[in-house]
Design an enzyme around this catalytic site. Structure first.
Site, short mmCIF file in Angstrom:
data_model
loop_
_atom_site.label_atom_id
_atom_site.label_comp_id
_atom_site.label_asym_id
_atom_site.label_seq_id
_atom_site.Cartn_x
_atom_site.Cartn_y
_atom_site.Cartn_z
N LYS A 31 0.82 -1.22 -0.13
CA LYS A 31 0.07 0.09 -0.06
C LYS A 31 0.72 1.14 0.02
O LYS A 31 0.58 2.17 -0.87
CB LYS A 31 -1.00 -0.06 1.14
CG LYS A 31 -1.79 1.34 1.60
CD LYS A 31 -2.69 1.51 0.52
CE LYS A 31 -3.14 2.95 0.58
NZ LYS A 31 -4.24 3.15 -0.50
N CYS B 294 -3.53 10.95 1.27
CA CYS B 294 -2.52 9.55 0.98
C CYS B 294 -1.21 9.92 0.73
O CYS B 294 -0.63 9.77 1.32
CB CYS B 294 -3.76 8.81 0.23
SG CYS B 294 -5.19 8.65 0.74
N1 SAJ Z 1 -1.57 14.87 -8.71
C1 SAJ Z 1 -0.69 15.70 -9.75
N2 SAJ Z 1 -0.28 15.12 -10.93
C2 SAJ Z 1 -0.92 13.94 -11.34
C3 SAJ Z 1 -1.82 13.23 -10.42
C4 SAJ Z 1 -2.15 13.61 -9.36
O1 SAJ Z 1 -0.28 16.86 -9.28
O2 SAJ Z 1 -0.48 13.70 -12.50
C5 SAJ Z 1 -1.85 15.36 -7.65
C6 SAJ Z 1 -3.54 15.67 -7.43
O3 SAJ Z 1 -3.74 16.74 -7.80
C7 SAJ Z 1 -3.78 15.33 -5.84
C8 SAJ Z 1 -2.58 14.41 -5.56
O4 SAJ Z 1 -1.83 14.38 -6.60
O5 SAJ Z 1 -3.40 16.89 -5.19
C9 SAJ Z 1 -3.17 13.15 -5.18
O6 SAJ Z 1 -4.35 12.79 -6.15
P1 SAJ Z 1 -4.31 11.25 -6.68
O7 SAJ Z 1 -5.33 11.25 -7.64
O8 SAJ Z 1 -2.97 10.88 -7.20
O9 SAJ Z 1 -4.53 10.21 -5.47
P2 SAJ Z 1 -5.67 10.24 -4.47
O10 SAJ Z 1 -4.93 10.86 -3.19
O11 SAJ Z 1 -6.81 10.85 -4.51
O12 SAJ Z 1 -5.77 8.66 -4.23
C10 SAJ Z 1 -4.83 7.91 -4.10
C11 SAJ Z 1 -4.71 6.76 -5.18
N3 SAJ Z 1 -3.26 6.12 -5.12
C12 SAJ Z 1 -2.69 5.86 -6.34
O13 SAJ Z 1 -3.18 6.01 -7.47
C13 SAJ Z 1 -1.44 5.13 -6.51
C14 SAJ Z 1 -5.76 5.61 -4.72
O14 SAJ Z 1 -5.89 4.55 -5.48
C15 SAJ Z 1 -5.58 5.16 -3.20
O15 SAJ Z 1 -6.66 4.44 -2.79
C16 SAJ Z 1 -5.60 6.51 -2.31
O16 SAJ Z 1 -4.40 7.42 -2.77
C17 SAJ Z 1 -5.49 6.31 -0.82
O17 SAJ Z 1 -6.47 6.32 -0.29
O18 SAJ Z 1 -4.32 5.86 -0.44
#
Ligand code: SAJ
Length: 413
Positions: free
Chosen positions: A213, A267
């Site tokens: 995880k 997360c």
């Molecule tokens: N972000 C960027 N650039 C990107 C992708 C995301 O700047 O290309 C930023 C987003 O704007 C945000 C942050 O990253 O601020 C996190 O967003 P996210 O969509 O990457 O992830 P979360 O936090 O919504 O969900 C993540 C997911 N983990 C992965 O994709 C590995 C989800 O599957 C998990 O279940 C969740 O964390 C968790 O609960 O741990």
């Protein structure tokens, strides 16, 4: 363990299907898990310390924002399969889904798990299965077992992996990693998840599942840090980073993520620190990635100041507060952090956040106003786009003519 012995355990488990499950913590993970189990015929008792959450759920409503969840909770409550309570009651299985934030020095805070363990201890019976779903540092399931010793219980660690906004689809479709403290714990947890999971349920030990995880979120953090670092380099070299990434991604083995104003949410901005805390000397890249992403809001602030250096009493339109697109969640949001800093500078701010009804408390200030998108853009000297909400992408570009623009997500690029 011998094949024969495993087979015997498997056989005895299959004779005892779960009838009653308790879910401790009815937030973004616990509530969907409780609701989906309940709609599969299991009697589910959800436990939470928040009276508002309990009351809302028992009315068949939800206290969080997640598409389609309310309908599922409503039907589970109305069918008498799901109820929310403050005090745990006996069940065959307990799923712990409480927060694991970090405290001073990015150290994991396991106090919510410990409280959950203490709260269920009086109602546990020998042979119960206790599953930890909260994202946790390696070794947490072993600690949980110590807190609940010497009862004869089975334990497993089964991390949630769902993406907010798509939880109901992913909770069913994603593969599940199931780490048992013992093979029996793993097999029993697998039996439970197979009730609703259509993805594969893959079995391992608890430590590997805990690290899996953390690794997933650290992987994403490192990759976002790469994109964020590229955006800094491109600014220096006067190259459009969005175009650069688009072109580089045409390579068959390159898939760069998108830069932004920083990484938010509870997360990705948190979990990698659990690895750094456990293995500080080895986790160098993971730590640097965290630092790169955490420094991005400060970089954006310096860009804002630079853009405004020749304007007296500027009006700034801030587009978005949530931590990512098309959601209302502002936890650890870099957009919010940036707007709060600008507000401290006493700048006249027009904030647009289509997913919130009112400004968060920290922004309730005389010089900060929440407005409609067109209104804010029309009145602004500088438009700062912080979140790539679909609504912002639909903005008629003629509104932006003659405006200074700082687009941290490449929406207007
Ligand atoms: N972000 C960027 N650039 C990107 C992708 C995301 O700047 O290309 C930023 C987003 O704007 C945000 C942050 O990253 O601020 C996190 O967003 P996210 O969509 O990457 O992830 P979360 O936090 O919504 O969900 C993540 C997911 N983990 C992965 O994709 C590995 C989800 O599957 C998990 O279940 C969740 O964390 C968790 O609960 O741990």
């Amino acid at each position: 363990m011998q094949r024969r012995e495993l087979y015997n355990i498997y056989w005895s488990i299959m004779q005892h299907p779960f009838k009653k499950v308790s879910v401790i913590g009815l937030g973004y993970i616990g509530l969907p898990t409780a609701a989906i189990l309940a709609t599969h015929g299991i009697e589910v008792v959800g436990v939470d310390i928040n009276p508002h959450a309990i009351e809302t759920i028992n009315q068949g409503k939800i206290h969080i924002v997640e598409p389609d969840l309310e309908a599922m909770v409503h039907s589970a409550v109305m069918n008498g399969k799901l109820k929310a309570v403050a005090k745990p009651e006996p069940a065959e299985c307990f799923i712990i889904a409480v927060p694991t934030p970090f405290k001073e020095g990015h150290k994991p805070d396991l106090s919510y798990i410990e409280s959950a363990a203490k709260s269920i201890a009086p109602v546990l019976k020998p042979g119960n299965l206790v599953i930890l779903e909260s994202t946790s540092p390696v070794g947490s399931t072993e600690k949980l077992a110590e807190w609940l010793a010497p009862l004869d219980l089975d334990f497993a660690y089964c991390p949630e992996r769902v993406l907010p906004g798509h939880i109901l689809r992913e909770i069913v479709g994603n593969d599940r990693i199931i780490g048992g403290l013992t093979p029996k714990g793993a097999l029993r947890a697998k039996q439970l998840y197979q009730i609703f999971v259509k993805g594969e349920c893959l079995i391992t030990d608890a430590r590997t599942a805990e690290m899996t995880k953390l690794t997933e979120n650290a992987f994403r953090d490192v990759n976002i840090a790469f994109a964020n670092e590229l955006s800094l380099i491109c600014d220096e070299l006067k190259i459009n980073v969005w175009e650069l990434i688009r072109f580089a991604n045409r390579h068959p083995r390159v898939k760069i993520l998108q830069p932004g104003p920083g990484v938010g949410g509870h997360c990705i901005a948190v979990d990698p620190w659990f690895i750094v805390d456990s293995a500080p000397r080895s986790a160098r890249l993971i730590k640097t990635a965290r630092e790169v992403n955490d420094s991005k809001p400060h970089y954006v602030l310096s860009q804002v100041k630079d853009k405004l250096k020749n304007i007296k009493n500027p009006t700034v339109a801030c587009l978005g507060l949530s931590f990512k697109a098309d959601i209302d969640d502002i936890r650890e949001s870099p957009a919010l952090e940036i707007v709060e800093h600008l507000a401290k500078e006493k700048m006249h701010l027009l904030v647009v956040e289509p997913h919130l009804e009112k400004l968060p408390k920290s922004l309730c200030l005389p010089h900060v106003k929440m407005t409609r998108l067109d209104e804010a853009v029309r009145a602004a000297d500088l438009v700062v786009l912080l979140v790539n909400h679909r609504k912002f992408a639909e903005l008629d570009r003629s509104f932006l003519q003659g405006k200074l623009i700082l687009d941290t997500r490449g929406v207007f690029a």
